[in-house]
Design a protein around this motif. Structure first.
Motif, PDB file in Angstrom:
ATOM      1  N   VAL A  47      50.514  58.447   1.137  1.00 57.41           N
ATOM      2  CA  VAL A  47      50.344  57.120   1.723  1.00 57.41           C
ATOM      3  C   VAL A  47      48.890  56.708   1.540  1.00 57.41           C
ATOM      4  O   VAL A  47      47.985  57.433   1.930  1.00 57.41           O
ATOM      5  CB  VAL A  47      50.710  57.142   3.231  1.00 57.41           C
ATOM      6  N   ASN A  48      48.652  55.562   0.910  1.00 60.90           N
ATOM      7  CA  ASN A  48      47.294  55.032   0.702  1.00 60.90           C
ATOM      8  C   ASN A  48      46.357  56.066   0.093  1.00 60.90           C
ATOM      9  O   ASN A  48      45.253  56.292   0.591  1.00 60.90           O
ATOM     10  CB  ASN A  48      46.700  54.495   2.001  1.00 60.90           C
ATOM     11  N   SER A  49      46.795  56.753  -0.954  1.00 64.35           N
ATOM     12  CA  SER A  49      45.992  57.729  -1.705  1.00 64.35           C
ATOM     13  C   SER A  49      45.644  58.988  -0.928  1.00 64.35           C
ATOM     14  O   SER A  49      44.958  59.849  -1.433  1.00 64.35           O
ATOM     15  CB  SER A  49      44.693  57.103  -2.226  1.00 64.35           C
ATOM     16  N   GLU A  71      54.954  58.774   1.366  1.00 62.52           N
ATOM     17  CA  GLU A  71      55.873  57.738   0.894  1.00 62.52           C
ATOM     18  C   GLU A  71      57.250  58.352   0.656  1.00 62.52           C
ATOM     19  O   GLU A  71      57.366  59.553   0.417  1.00 62.52           O
ATOM     20  CB  GLU A  71      55.374  57.112  -0.410  1.00 62.52           C
ATOM     21  N   TYR A 108      58.479  56.009   6.430  1.00 55.85           N
ATOM     22  CA  TYR A 108      57.757  57.093   5.772  1.00 55.85           C
ATOM     23  C   TYR A 108      58.619  58.343   5.734  1.00 55.85           C
ATOM     24  O   TYR A 108      59.679  58.413   6.355  1.00 55.85           O
ATOM     25  CB  TYR A 108      56.466  57.428   6.531  1.00 55.85           C
TER      26      TYR A 108
END
Length: 121
Positions: A47-49, A71, A108
Motif C-alpha cells: 500500500v502506497n509503496s 493491496e 485491503y
C-alpha cells in the motif's frame, strides 16, 4: 512470505505472496545432475509503496498482534515470481479488511504472520 533485498543492496523487505504451484528444475552440469525445488509465487503489492502496520486488540484485551495491510492485487509476473523453496520464510493468514472515511472506502488484505513454531494445548 519471503525476503527481498532492495535496490540499494543493503535493506531487506518481506513480501507476502500466494504460492501458485511448486516444481522441480534439473540441469546436467559437470557430469552430474542438479535438481532445484522451486515455487511460482504471485506477490501482493504494498500500500502506497510501503506496507502499513497496525496493532489490533483482541476482545478489548491487552493482547495485540501486528498486522500489515497490503493491496488485494498482485505485481505483474516477472522473474521474481520464481523462488527456491528454501527462501520461503513462513506462512500468514490473509484477511479482507475494509476501511472507510467520509470520502471513500478501501478494501485491503490484512496479513497476519504465523510463527514457525507451533504449540498446541
Amino acid at each position: 512470505m519471503a525476503k527481498f533485498i532492495n535496490r540499494d543492496g543493503i535493506s531487506v523487505d518481506i513480501y507476502p505472496g500466494q504460492i501458485q504451484y511448486f516444481f522441480e528444475h534439473s540441469i546436467y552440469l559437470s557430469s552430474q545432475n542438479l535438481t532445484h525445488k522451486l515455487a511460482f509465487v504471485r506477490w501482493y503489492k504494498p500500500v502506497n509503496s510501503s506496507s502499513i502496520r497496525h496493532r489490533f486488540s483482541i476482545d478489548d484485551d491487552v493482547q495485540t498482534c501486528n498486522v500489515e495491510l497490503w493491496e488485494n492485487n498482485f505485481f505483474p509476473i516477472s522473474r521474481d515470481n520464481i523462488i527456491p523453496i528454501h527462501n520461503i520464510l513462513g506462512r500468514f493468514v490473509p484477511v479482507r479488511y475494509k476501511t472507510s472515511d467520509r470520502s471513500n472506502a478501501r478494501e485491503y488484505l490484512a496479513v497476519i504472520p504465523i510463527n514457525r513454531k507451533f504449540h498446541l494445548q
